[in-house]
Design a protein around this motif. Structure first.
Motif, PDB file in Angstrom:
ATOM      1  N   ARG A 147       0.862  -1.314  -0.105  1.00  0.00           N
ATOM      2  CA  ARG A 147       0.138  -0.067  -0.085  1.00  0.00           C
ATOM      3  C   ARG A 147       0.938   1.357  -0.107  1.00  0.00           C
ATOM      4  NH1 ARG A 147      -4.077  -2.310   3.035  1.00  0.00           N
ATOM      5  NH2 ARG A 147      -4.466  -3.319   1.018  1.00  0.00           N
ATOM      6  N   LYS A 148       1.957   1.487   0.916  1.00  0.00           N
ATOM      7  CA  LYS A 148       2.809   2.489   1.261  1.00  0.00           C
ATOM      8  C   LYS A 148       3.499   2.735  -0.450  1.00  0.00           C
ATOM      9  CE  LYS A 148       4.283   2.597   5.679  1.00  0.00           C
ATOM     10  NZ  LYS A 148       5.309   1.992   6.572  1.00  0.00           N
ATOM     11  N   ASN A 205       0.916   3.642  -3.151  1.00  0.00           N
ATOM     12  CA  ASN A 205       0.348   4.985  -3.138  1.00  0.00           C
ATOM     13  C   ASN A 205       1.426   6.043  -3.295  1.00  0.00           C
ATOM     14  OD1 ASN A 205      -1.994   4.267  -2.520  1.00  0.00           O
ATOM     15  ND2 ASN A 205      -1.906   4.027  -0.455  1.00  0.00           N
ATOM     16  N   SER A 206       2.748   5.854  -2.929  1.00  0.00           N
ATOM     17  CA  SER A 206       3.825   6.744  -3.355  1.00  0.00           C
ATOM     18  C   SER A 206       3.925   6.952  -4.763  1.00  0.00           C
ATOM     19  CB  SER A 206       4.974   6.405  -2.682  1.00  0.00           C
ATOM     20  OG  SER A 206       4.949   6.299  -1.117  1.00  0.00           O
ATOM     21  N   LYS A 236       1.908   6.304  -7.051  1.00  0.00           N
ATOM     22  CA  LYS A 236       0.458   6.961  -7.410  1.00  0.00           C
ATOM     23  C   LYS A 236       0.805   8.354  -7.813  1.00  0.00           C
ATOM     24  CE  LYS A 236      -3.185   3.675  -6.747  1.00  0.00           C
ATOM     25  NZ  LYS A 236      -4.361   3.202  -5.802  1.00  0.00           N
ATOM     26  N   LYS A 237       1.581   8.924  -6.887  1.00  0.00           N
ATOM     27  CA  LYS A 237       1.628  10.472  -7.132  1.00  0.00           C
ATOM     28  C   LYS A 237       2.352  10.700  -8.566  1.00  0.00           C
ATOM     29  CE  LYS A 237       2.398  12.010  -2.363  1.00  0.00           C
ATOM     30  NZ  LYS A 237       3.074  12.223  -1.286  1.00  0.00           N
TER      31      LYS A 237
END
Ligand code: UTP
Length: 226
Positions: A49-50, A53-54, A56-57
């Motif tokens: 997830r971490k 999500n990073s 995804k930026k």
């Protein structure tokens, strides 16, 4: 039930940090049960997830997001492999290699394979290819609900579902890489064509895991043919 594929949710192995207490208790259960054939497919949890999500930026390319998630699943699978005494030399990266290890030693531990699905699908494919009929999805939620029980307190838990019913519930919550689904939709299609018994249970109740793995009555959801 002496042969099964365990789909071990990353949310259990790696909720925030690696939960070695859970892993140790889980190992005790397995040792006691001593299954004839066992496949363990480990999810990515917080690490996936971490990282996803990073990334995804910087990109919304789901292929590359999935690739990163897969690496996290293999890292978690390595921890499980260590806890089991390093009984295999490497984490297989595809089903054919995993099947070879399973056929040779009656045990295989792995993570993800390719983009486009989650370790749920990997578990179903490993079950289908090996002829093992029971897949136990061990997750942080105690079954399949009509809606997300963490957000909707009126959500209803199902004790039994057909593949089609489960597929429709899963599809509603799909949102690309890192989706929060109880099982990904592709996994349910594989489960249906291979006529698997899919047991969805919580990893928080160790006694319940033991009951399910011993073929006793348990709390959770069974997805199967009617
Ligand atoms: P998980 O299987 O852990 O998925 O893989 P999940 O549903 O997000 O998490 P939990 O464990 O059930 O809570 C993490 C991510 O890695 C990619 C997907 O993006 C998935 O969301 N993945 C995993 C693949 O693309 N292919 C795979 O075979 C496995």
């Amino acid at each position: 039930m002496k042969q099964f594929i365990l789909s071990l949710g990353g949310s259990m192995v790696n909720p925030e940090e690696i939960d070695t207490e859970f892993i140790d208790s889980f190992m005790e259960i397995l040792k006691e049960l001593n299954p004839e054939r066992l496949g363990i497919v480990v999810g990515g949890g917080m690490t996936a997830r971490k990282y996803v999500n990073s990334l995804k930026k910087y990109t919304n390319n789901n292929f590359f997001l999935d690739e990163l998630g897969i690496r996290a699943t293999r890292m978690n699978a390595s921890i499980l492999l260590g806890a089991m005494g390093l009984k295999q030399e490497r984490i297989p990266e595809n089903i054919v290699d995993a099947l070879e290890i399973l056929n040779r030693s009656n045990l295989v531990v792995m993570g993800g394979t390719v983009p486009g699905h989650t370790t749920d699908t990997v578990s179903m494919l490993l079950a289908e290819s090996s002829g093992i009929k029971d897949v136990i999805n061990i997750t942080s939620v105690d079954g399949v609900y009509s809606d997300d029980p963490r957000k909707n307190k009126d959500a209803e838990r199902y004790s039994k579902l057909t593949y089609d019913e489960a597929f429709n519930i899963s599809l509603k919550s799909y949102s690309g890489a890192g989706s929060n689904q109880f099982l990904d939709s592709v996994s349910l299609l594989i489960g249906k064509r291979a006529a698997l018994n899919i047991h969805v249970i919580s990893g928080k109740n160790l006694e319940n895991i033991e009951k399910c793995l011993s073929g006793k009555k348990y709390e959770g959801t069974l997805i199967s043919q009617i």
